[in-house]
Design an enzyme around this catalytic site. Structure first.
Site, short mmCIF file in Angstrom:
data_model
loop_
_atom_site.label_atom_id
_atom_site.label_comp_id
_atom_site.label_asym_id
_atom_site.label_seq_id
_atom_site.Cartn_x
_atom_site.Cartn_y
_atom_site.Cartn_z
N ASP A 26 1.79 6.41 -2.22
CA ASP A 26 2.53 4.63 -1.94
C ASP A 26 3.35 4.51 -3.39
OD1 ASP A 26 3.22 2.50 -0.90
OD2 ASP A 26 1.50 1.60 -1.40
N ASN A 74 4.93 3.83 10.49
CA ASN A 74 6.15 4.06 9.91
C ASN A 74 7.49 4.46 10.56
OD1 ASN A 74 4.71 6.10 7.24
ND2 ASN A 74 5.17 3.83 7.37
#
Length: 245
Positions: A26, A74
């Protein structure tokens, strides 16, 4: 008394080394934004960090490394960014397959690969074929992966087998229907970038994983950061719901 298992050089000691480390990669976008770069450059830097960390895990003796590269959610990102990520994945697999195999790292992709572009699916097949020829550390990229989706898929597969032969369902038998069927559950889950949530990653497998959070953005995550995470893990008492005697 709890004993710190770090070496004098600051590297984690060999005792109680986690067999399996999972990482939520991340912070790529924020890393790029801080530098005035396109988000795609952050993803490119993050891919290089994955390669470096995988090789360092191999050096330490970690047997399994599993990273969250692209989730089932995503796809909601801007089409331009998704396309860039797919292109980066293709480029990464093309460049890394033989290199990582030469260095004794088994590279595999976990997740629902059916929606991926055909050229990437072919690369994944090639990766799997080459990885079967080596017996080293396993590095797994979770692509189009979601923890809930994985559990639903496993439940459907179990139900089909049950309808056929009535096999009993246990935690151990159910685990064999997951993408990680041949792997131990993660001992340590690392999340860079300051966020403190699991984000639908390895929900079943991380039931008793130790969590480690750091504010460092993923592209800046290096060997020293991993040393700190492992050292923190080694100082913890893992009781699995029981008590120490």
């Amino acid at each position: 008394m709890r004993q710190t298992l770090e070496t004098k050089a600051g590297r984690p000691g060999a005792d109680r080394l986690p067999r399996h480390i999972a990482i939520i990669m991340d912070g790529n976008g924020r890393w790029a934004k801080k530098r005035g770069l396109p988000r795609t450059m952050g993803h490119k830097a993050g891919a290089e960090t994955f390669r470096n960390i995988a090789l360092y895990c191999q050096k330490l003796g970690v047997e399994y490394l599993t990273v969250y590269a692209f989730s089932t959610e995503n796809w909601k990102r801007p089409a331009e960014e998704v396309s860039a990520i797919m292109g980066l994945l293709e480029s990464y697999l093309t460049e890394s397959i033989e290199k990582m195999v030469r260095q004794g790292v088994r590279l595999q992709v976990l997740g629902d690969i059916a929606p991926l572009p055909e050229r990437i699916r072919r690369l994944i097949d090639r990766t799997d074929a080459l990885s079967r020829t080596i017996d080293g550390m396993t590095a797994s990229l979770c692509v189009n992966y979601g923890g809930r989706d994985e559990i639903v898929r496993a439940a459907r597969a179990y139900a089909a087998d049950y309808a056929r032969d009535g096999r009993d369902l246990t935690e151990q038998s159910f685990s064999r229907y997951l993408y990680t069927a041949d792997m131990p559950d993660p001992d340590l889950l690392i999340r860079p970038s300051g966020e403190q949530r699991i984000s639908n990653f390895l929900l079943w497998q991380c039931a008793y994983s130790e969590f480690y959070y750091t504010d460092t953005l993923w592209p800046d995550f290096d060997e020293a950061e991993l040393d700190r995470a492992i050292a923190a893990y080694q100082r913890r008492d893992r009781r699995y719901g029981g008590v120490n005697q």
